[in-house]
Design an enzyme around this catalytic site. Structure first.
Site, mmCIF file in Angstrom:
data_model
loop_
_atom_site.group_PDB
_atom_site.id
_atom_site.type_symbol
_atom_site.label_atom_id
_atom_site.label_comp_id
_atom_site.label_asym_id
_atom_site.label_seq_id
_atom_site.Cartn_x
_atom_site.Cartn_y
_atom_site.Cartn_z
ATOM 1 N N ASP A 42 38.867 14.975 15.959
ATOM 2 C CA ASP A 42 38.104 14.634 17.154
ATOM 3 C C ASP A 42 37.933 15.915 17.973
ATOM 4 O OD1 ASP A 42 37.452 13.730 19.856
ATOM 5 O OD2 ASP A 42 38.047 11.734 19.187
ATOM 6 N N ILE A 43 36.718 16.223 18.415
ATOM 7 C CA ILE A 43 36.494 17.460 19.168
ATOM 8 C C ILE A 43 36.871 17.334 20.640
ATOM 9 C CG2 ILE A 43 34.753 18.375 17.602
ATOM 10 C CD1 ILE A 43 32.647 17.509 19.759
ATOM 11 N N GLU A 51 32.378 3.533 22.193
ATOM 12 C CA GLU A 51 31.853 4.855 22.491
ATOM 13 C C GLU A 51 30.803 5.354 21.498
ATOM 14 O OE1 GLU A 51 35.725 5.540 20.214
ATOM 15 O OE2 GLU A 51 34.826 3.981 21.442
ATOM 16 N N HIS A 93 34.926 3.450 13.441
ATOM 17 C CA HIS A 93 35.829 4.581 13.230
ATOM 18 C C HIS A 93 37.231 4.221 13.715
ATOM 19 C CE1 HIS A 93 34.040 5.147 17.221
ATOM 20 N NE2 HIS A 93 35.104 5.852 17.560
#
Length: 135
Positions: free
Chosen positions: A28-29, A87, A92
Site C-alpha cells: 500500500d503506498i 475506498e 482487496h
C-alpha cells in the site's frame, strides 16, 4: 476501470510482492504500518461478497501465504486483516503488520521512501517464494 485494474494492467506502477494468474499482492503506498499490503483479485469485482465461493477461498489462501511471508520480514505481533470495500470499488484484502489494535484504525500512516518500499517488496517476495506451495 479501478485504480487496481490499472495497476494489474501495468498502467500504474506498484511495489509488487507477488502474483499468480488470479491475484496480485503489492505494498500500500499510503500504509498504516511498514509492510501494509493489498491482495487483489485480477478480476475486477467491486464487493468481496459478490465473489463466488471458489474465488473467495482462493483469495483468502493467497492472502494467507502473503501474510506468512510478511510475518517473516516485518517485526510484529500479528498480521491484521481488513476488508473495508469503500475506498476502491475493487475487492482487496488489507494485510497490516501490527503490534497494537490502534494500528488497524486507518488513521495512523507511516512514511517510506521509494527505496524502502522497493527493498521491503523484494524481501517479502523472497520470503513468499520460499514458502511451501498452497494445497
Amino acid at each position: 476501470m479501478s485504480i487496481f485494474t490499472k495497476i494489474i494492467n501495468g498502467e500504474i506502477p506498484c511495489y509488487k510482492i507477488c502474483e499468480d494468474k488470479d491475484f496480485i499482492a503489492f505494498l500500500d503506498i499510503n500504509p498504516n504500518a511498514k509492510g501494509h499490503t493489498l491482495c487483489v483479485p485480477k478480476e475486477e469485482i467491486s464487493y468481496i461478497f459478490d465473489m463466488d465461493d471458489a474465488q473467495y477461498l482462493k483469495l483468502m489462501q493467497f492472502s494467507k501465504r502473503v501474510a506468512l511471508a510478511l510475518q517473516q520480514v516485518v517485526p510484529c505481533k500479528r498480521i491484521g486483516v481488513a476488508v473495508v470495500g469503500l475506498e476502491v470499488p475493487h475487492t482487496h484484502v488489507h494485510l497490516i503488520p501490527i503490534s497494537e489494535m490502534s494500528e488497524m484504525t486507518f488513521q495512523q500512516k507511516v512514511q517510506m521512501t521509494d527505496e524502502e518500499f522497493k527493498e521491503l517488496a523484494a524481501k517479502v517476495h523472497q520470503a513468499f517464494i520460499a514458502l511451501p506451495s498452497a494445497n
